[in-house]
Motif scaffolding. Structure first.
Motif, mmCIF file in Angstrom:
data_model
loop_
_atom_site.group_PDB
_atom_site.id
_atom_site.type_symbol
_atom_site.label_atom_id
_atom_site.label_comp_id
_atom_site.label_asym_id
_atom_site.label_seq_id
_atom_site.Cartn_x
_atom_site.Cartn_y
_atom_site.Cartn_z
ATOM 1 N N VAL A 187 0.854 -1.182 0.000
ATOM 2 C CA VAL A 187 0.000 0.000 0.000
ATOM 3 C C VAL A 187 0.892 1.234 0.000
ATOM 4 O O VAL A 187 1.850 1.311 0.769
ATOM 5 C CB VAL A 187 -0.906 0.024 1.255
ATOM 6 N N THR A 188 0.574 2.196 -0.875
ATOM 7 C CA THR A 188 1.288 3.471 -0.848
ATOM 8 C C THR A 188 0.285 4.582 -0.586
ATOM 9 O O THR A 188 -0.855 4.524 -1.049
ATOM 10 C CB THR A 188 2.014 3.758 -2.174
ATOM 11 N N LEU A 189 0.723 5.565 0.143
ATOM 12 C CA LEU A 189 -0.101 6.736 0.439
ATOM 13 C C LEU A 189 0.624 7.933 -0.131
ATOM 14 O O LEU A 189 1.762 8.234 0.269
ATOM 15 C CB LEU A 189 -0.298 6.873 1.948
ATOM 16 N N ASP A 190 0.000 8.612 -1.070
ATOM 17 C CA ASP A 190 0.617 9.707 -1.812
ATOM 18 C C ASP A 190 1.924 9.214 -2.431
ATOM 19 O O ASP A 190 1.925 8.269 -3.171
ATOM 20 C CB ASP A 190 0.821 10.932 -0.919
ATOM 21 N N ASP A 191 3.032 9.826 -2.084
ATOM 22 C CA ASP A 191 4.321 9.411 -2.664
ATOM 23 C C ASP A 191 5.214 8.732 -1.647
ATOM 24 O O ASP A 191 6.427 8.675 -1.814
ATOM 25 C CB ASP A 191 5.045 10.631 -3.252
ATOM 26 N N SER A 192 4.623 8.202 -0.581
ATOM 27 C CA SER A 192 5.427 7.571 0.459
ATOM 28 C C SER A 192 5.895 6.191 0.001
ATOM 29 O O SER A 192 5.502 5.687 -1.039
ATOM 30 C CB SER A 192 4.615 7.436 1.753
#
Length: 155
Positions: free
Chosen positions: A74-79
């Motif tokens: 899972v990625t959140l924004d560009d993290s």
């Protein structure tokens, strides 16, 4: 002359890579439905003396494999990618159809409403569209429940 030999080697390598990619794509395109489930069925073991396996077998299901964990990222924004896992307990087979099996836990009981079932189980139906449904083994009672999702026509 070395430059000509280098080009020939590069073109041959590129041709082999293109051939390999096209072959893999064609194999994926013509892969029969349910092949992903058959691979899963071959990957996990089943404890035959388990009460839940006995309940499934008494209900006419053939338990193919057990205790599966599906890794997800899972990625959140560009993290960075955060790893997580999705679990289901068994893969079962009945009347030429596959079913995922989830055991209801006392700590995590099902909410038997349409929205509660959607929140907990829709991800399984989307990950395995070849499955006929999701069999729930309730924690309290010893009666199986089968959940199926159907996309309805919009207004």
């Amino acid at each position: 002359m070395d430059r000509l030999g280098d080009w020939i080697i590069m073109l041959a390598a590129a041709g082999i890579m293109v051939w390999w990619v096209l072959r893999r794509f064609d194999r994926w395109l013509h892969e029969p439905p349910g092949s992903r489930l058959r691979k899963l069925a071959a990957s996990g073991g089943v404890e035959q003396d388990d009460d839940n396996v006995q309940l499934l077998q008494d209900s006419g299901f053939e338990v193919l494999s057990g205790k599966h964990k599906i890794p997800l990222g899972v990625t959140l924004d560009d993290s960075a990618v955060m790893p997580t896992r999705l679990y289901f307990d068994y893969l079962a087979f009945k009347d030429d159809k596959y079913y995922l099996v989830k055991l209801e836990r006392l700590r995590q009981q099902m909410e038997w409403t349409a929205s509660g079932l959607r929140e907990k189980l829709l991800v399984y139906a989307l990950l395995f569209p070849d499955c006929e449904g999701i069999v729930i083994v309730p924690a309290q009672e010893r009666k199986l429940k089968i959940v199926r999702f159907k996309v309805e026509a919009g207004e």
